[in-house]
Design a protein around this motif. Structure first.
Motif, PDB file in Angstrom:
ATOM      1  N   GLN A  71     -20.908 -49.160 -47.981  1.00 19.27           N
ATOM      2  CA  GLN A  71     -20.801 -47.769 -47.409  1.00 19.27           C
ATOM      3  C   GLN A  71     -19.940 -47.562 -46.176  1.00 19.27           C
ATOM      4  O   GLN A  71     -19.917 -48.341 -45.161  1.00 19.27           O
ATOM      5  CB  GLN A  71     -22.030 -47.101 -47.038  1.00 19.27           C
ATOM      6  N   SER A  72     -19.133 -46.541 -46.156  1.00 18.31           N
ATOM      7  CA  SER A  72     -18.361 -46.087 -44.890  1.00 18.31           C
ATOM      8  C   SER A  72     -19.027 -44.608 -44.516  1.00 18.31           C
ATOM      9  O   SER A  72     -18.809 -43.737 -45.189  1.00 18.31           O
ATOM     10  CB  SER A  72     -16.956 -45.902 -45.362  1.00 18.31           C
ATOM     11  N   ALA A  73     -19.757 -44.742 -43.501  1.00 16.20           N
ATOM     12  CA  ALA A  73     -20.347 -43.509 -42.890  1.00 16.20           C
ATOM     13  C   ALA A  73     -20.211 -43.087 -41.517  1.00 16.20           C
ATOM     14  O   ALA A  73     -19.574 -43.607 -40.726  1.00 16.20           O
ATOM     15  CB  ALA A  73     -21.966 -44.225 -42.977  1.00 16.20           C
ATOM     16  N   LYS A  74     -20.247 -41.469 -41.572  1.00 17.21           N
ATOM     17  CA  LYS A  74     -20.171 -40.848 -40.445  1.00 17.21           C
ATOM     18  C   LYS A  74     -21.539 -40.781 -39.885  1.00 17.21           C
ATOM     19  O   LYS A  74     -22.549 -40.321 -40.596  1.00 17.21           O
ATOM     20  CB  LYS A  74     -19.486 -39.574 -40.588  1.00 17.21           C
ATOM     21  N   VAL A  75     -21.931 -40.811 -38.724  1.00 10.73           N
ATOM     22  CA  VAL A  75     -23.092 -40.633 -37.911  1.00 10.73           C
ATOM     23  C   VAL A  75     -23.056 -39.754 -37.019  1.00 10.73           C
ATOM     24  O   VAL A  75     -22.388 -40.009 -36.037  1.00 10.73           O
ATOM     25  CB  VAL A  75     -23.864 -41.945 -37.405  1.00 10.73           C
ATOM     26  N   GLN A  76     -23.963 -38.500 -37.323  1.00 13.90           N
ATOM     27  CA  GLN A  76     -23.900 -37.425 -36.066  1.00 13.90           C
ATOM     28  C   GLN A  76     -24.532 -38.124 -34.864  1.00 13.90           C
ATOM     29  O   GLN A  76     -25.775 -38.622 -34.865  1.00 13.90           O
ATOM     30  CB  GLN A  76     -24.575 -36.211 -36.573  1.00 13.90           C
ATOM     31  N   GLY A  77     -23.942 -37.833 -33.588  1.00 11.50           N
ATOM     32  CA  GLY A  77     -24.353 -38.096 -32.379  1.00 11.50           C
ATOM     33  C   GLY A  77     -24.250 -39.619 -32.185  1.00 11.50           C
ATOM     34  O   GLY A  77     -24.434 -39.858 -30.819  1.00 11.50           O
TER      35      GLY A  77
END
Length: 476
Positions: A433-439
């Motif tokens: 997975q290539s993920a964006k994480v808010q915060g």
């Protein structure tokens, strides 16, 4: 805030999970301190160690375990839980399956079976196979000298069939419809006799037996076996008496909420453990874990503590080794047990990558070669001990679930206390997975690999199947 720099971490648009970073070992602080009784603040950053003395060494003695107490400190261990150390009943002693030792004809074969630790013959004596009173005192004193506390495994629900009370106090035991003593109903614990707490004299006898270990050996608390099978009112009664002697740490083998109200500081995170197994086996989604964490927040008070674990003596012997149940995904679940609120558990042999089931009724021995898990536990223990954002006791750090662009597969959380922040991000799927994480932003440091880097919410984390990352956020 202490920072542990373990190597260089490059800033890229994709923050990759690789295993080729240079690493420098870190350990939890190892300075000695003068013994003081256990306090609530000691629970915030504690790691608990379950010591199976019989199986810990080829000798199976207190003294052999005592030698290793200083190095357990390297793992951040603050509480040592000794599995039952009492004499084991011989009558109805189990061999294997439904077979009793007395059913075996070969004397040499009989000698192999040492019985269940939980079939106690006398609450006030020590199993001579483990050592002497002096040996136990030495173990406890060594723990105290190393800033650790010792709790005893207490079996209040039942005794062995030749416990001293069977003859002295037969009125303490549960009877069947024919008036005969019986083993705990609904179990296969035929090597034990069920105690009846309708008899208030039993309350005093049991609490007095517990009290003797505090006064005579200076132990620091109790882990109470199947605590939910014993009336909560008894535990409230006994704990109140025990706490008059000195502050004690009380651990219940239970998740039952009312046990936390007066008697116990910590209970078992059984449900969380089973969900971890199912996550690792691909049988459950991240959504189920999130629902579980939300339910815990509603069902428990802020001061209630749960013990997080991926193995213990029951799981290892009866349900399989960590390798059997979790395979290569065990490392991610181990890290998770340190990152969520609560206290992480280490079971004897787990730190040495033990990949087999320890025999329960016979002599066995754990491995003693330090490898990948030992190294990881050193780093996780250092984080737990030294970073307030991982406080998990009665004044725990906050827990925040962070949104990602795929919450069905990516689990991301933030722990925070006194302005100090730790992030844990994991891919609970079998696909990269290539993920964006808010915060997840700011000048962060990979807590296990090192190297500060400026990060924004536009950056992505590249996470292999069941890959994870732990980041600390530097103070502004």
């Amino acid at each position: 805030m202490k920072k542990y720099i373990l190597g260089l971490l490059a800033l890229t648009v994709v923050f990759a999970c690789k295993d080729d970073k240079k690493e420098v070992a870190v350990v939890a602080e190892t300075t000695t301190k003068e013994y003081t009784t256990i306090q609530d603040e000691d629970l915030e950053n504690a790691v608990i160690y379950e010591a199976n003395i019989r199986q810990y060494s080829p000798e199976g003695t207190f003294n052999e375990f005592t030698k290793d107490i200083p190095q357990l400190k390297e793992l951040g261990v603050k509480v040592i839980w000794l599995m039952p150390i009492f004499p084991i009943s011989e009558k109805n002693r189990k061999a294997k399956g439904d077979l009793l030792v007395e059913d075996l004809k070969d004397p040499k074969e009989r000698e192999k079976y040492l019985g269940s630790y939980y079939a106690v013959a006398d609450y006030e004596k020590i199993n001579p196979d483990l050592g002497t009173s002096a040996d136990l005192i030495k173990l406890i004193e060594t723990a105290h000298e190393n800033g650790m506390y010792v709790i005893l495994d207490w079996v209040a629900n039942h005794t062995g069939w030749d416990h001293v009370w069977i003859k002295k106090h037969p009125e303490f035991y549960t009877r069947d419809e024919n008036g005969k003593m019986m083993h705990p109903t609904g179990t296969d614990w035929t090597d034990t006799a069920d105690l009846n707490y309708d008899n208030r004299d039993l309350w005093d006898a049991m609490s007095n037996a517990m009290s003797n270990w505090v006064t005579d050996y200076n132990i620091d608390g109790f882990r109470c076996d199947v605590a939910h099978e014993v009336p909560t009112e008894f535990w409230n009664y006994a704990t109140a008496q025990l706490q008059e002697q000195k502050p004690l740490f009380m651990l219940a083998e239970s998740e039952k909420k009312d046990l936390f109200n007066k008697a116990f500081d910590m209970g078992y995170n059984w449900e969380g453990h089973h969900i971890m197994n199912e996550l690792a086996q691909g049988k459950m989604s991240v959504e189920k874990w999130d629902a579980y964490m939300e339910r815990n927040a509603k069902n428990y008070d802020k001061e209630d503590i749960l013990m997080n674990f991926i193995t213990n003596h029951d799981e290892n012997s009866w349900n399989g080794s960590v390798k059997e149940r979790m395979g290569a995904k065990a490392e991610t679940m181990l890290a998770l047990s340190y990152m969520i609120p609560g206290m992480p558990l280490i079971y004897s042999g787990q730190e040495y990558d033990m990949d087999y089931r320890l025999k329960f009724f016979e002599k066995d021995t754990i491995p003693k070669t330090k490898g990948k898990t030992w190294d990881l536990m050193k780093k996780l223990g250092a984080l737990k001990v030294n970073n307030v954002a991982l406080n998990g006791g009665k004044n725990a750090a906050s827990y925040t679930r962070l949104k990602t662009d795929d919450d069905d597969k990516i689990y991301a959380i933030k722990r925070e206390k006194n302005g100090v922040i730790v992030f844990y991000i994991a891919n609970f799927s079998d696909e990269r997975q290539s993920a964006k994480v808010q915060g997840l932003k700011g000048r962060i440091t990979d807590a296990l690999r090192g190297g500060p880097v400026n990060f924004t919410e536009d950056n992505r984390l590249d996470l292999p199947p069941f890959g994870y990352r732990i980041f600390t956020l530097e103070n502004e």
